[in-house]
Write an enzyme that holds these catalytic residues in place. Sequence first.
Site, mmCIF file in Angstrom:
data_model
loop_
_atom_site.group_PDB
_atom_site.id
_atom_site.type_symbol
_atom_site.label_atom_id
_atom_site.label_comp_id
_atom_site.label_asym_id
_atom_site.label_seq_id
_atom_site.Cartn_x
_atom_site.Cartn_y
_atom_site.Cartn_z
ATOM 1 N N PRO A 93 0.834 -1.198 0.000
ATOM 2 C CG PRO A 93 -0.710 -1.550 1.705
ATOM 3 C CD PRO A 93 0.577 -2.068 1.158
ATOM 4 N N GLY A 150 2.968 4.072 5.397
ATOM 5 C CA GLY A 150 4.030 3.709 6.339
ATOM 6 C C GLY A 150 4.547 2.305 6.174
ATOM 7 C CB SER A 173 5.165 1.831 -1.007
ATOM 8 O OG SER A 173 5.146 2.150 -2.355
ATOM 9 C CG ASP A 189 11.039 3.705 5.710
ATOM 10 O OD1 ASP A 189 11.030 3.555 6.939
ATOM 11 O OD2 ASP A 189 10.049 4.107 5.064
HETATM 12 O O1 PMV Z 1 7.757 6.414 5.970
HETATM 13 P P1 PMV Z 1 7.030 6.040 7.218
HETATM 14 O O2 PMV Z 1 5.625 6.455 7.225
HETATM 15 O O3 PMV Z 1 7.308 4.652 7.638
HETATM 16 O O4 PMV Z 1 7.599 6.947 8.402
HETATM 17 C C1 PMV Z 1 8.925 7.162 8.547
HETATM 18 C C2 PMV Z 1 9.274 7.184 9.985
HETATM 19 C C3 PMV Z 1 9.665 8.508 10.524
HETATM 20 O O5 PMV Z 1 10.395 8.231 11.712
HETATM 21 C C4 PMV Z 1 8.434 9.324 10.887
HETATM 22 C C5 PMV Z 1 10.509 9.333 9.578
HETATM 23 C C6 PMV Z 1 11.888 8.764 9.340
HETATM 24 O O6 PMV Z 1 12.532 9.223 8.390
HETATM 25 O O7 PMV Z 1 12.356 7.895 10.096
#
Ligand code: PMV
Length: 339
Positions: free
Chosen positions: A127, A131, A134, A178
Amino acid sequence: MSIWTDQHQSQSLNQPIVAAAPGKVILFGEHAVVYNRPAIAVPVTDVSATATISPGEPGSGIWILAADLPAPDGKQGSHHYRLHDAPADDPLKASVELALDAFCQDEPIEADSPEPDVLVTITSTIPIARGMGSGAAVATAVVRAIGRYFGHNPQPGEISPLVYEVEKLHHGTPSGIDNTVVAYEQPVFFVRGTGITRLSVGAPLNLIIADTGVVSSTRRVVSDVRRRWSAETERYEGLFDEIGGLARLAKSAIERGNPIAVGRLMDENHELLMTLGVSSPELDKLAEAARMSGALGAKMSGAGWGGNMLALVEAERTLKVAGALRAAGAVSTIFSQIS
Ligand code: PMV
């Protein structure tokens, strides 16, 4: 003959190359991780992005076909476009170019060198803007596939920094969590600017990932937190310290295989995220529904203001909790066992 053609022919090509990358969720420490506190993220292999590189017609250049993704600016409705025509901030364009620079050149290429003739086809079941990583997964799949197509086998440590560059186009100032968890495809205890610490999972964690159906812009939420942190630095630093402390406790609970303790820490982390102002009524409602139906713990995951909520459950309660989440408004639920 260009360097591209030389390399292209040396690979016994004409064989499409396929590479995939998983989604991810953040279990602990979102937002605080931007401010150098530790966080924990795990890959979610139940959803994935896939990139296929196939040879194109001679002289065709690089084409992108990405039916599951939003089209780049100025190309509304067109998911099939020539890389050359895409704007510089198109994440797919950046992924392909970074991978070509890293893995397809034995020597610098002249600016006017012809590009290789390939079709890059991307599909994804992850999705978007929820978060679940993707953007990082698509970039990882593309970098991996391009590297392999041109005879390299890029390792996570090579892929992750390239994907980080693409993440900057998506999010502005990403922490790096990520790209790390997606490229390494392992549970990670992540501290910005330090090497990766793999996390061993002492007992499987059964997660239900429940989608609020609300699109969340990481860039927007992160900059709102930044604005409030600037106005009240001491208060927010204190909250980040507390969240970082929970991530440390969670690391040892996960390693010891103590899901009950992990669940409690998730509840506490959710409370702190509410105080931080990044939760939403939809996320709070799902978290409450999960707890009321017997989850060990529940929290929002990722940037917030929408996106996904995570519930940790004992295996035998999965259906009951998933049903309660649907009844409380979840538009979809994904089950994932982390081990
Ligand atoms: O991309 P997401 O929605 O998984 O959020 C990232 C997590 C945050 O800590 C909010 C931002 C980051 O760069 O780590």
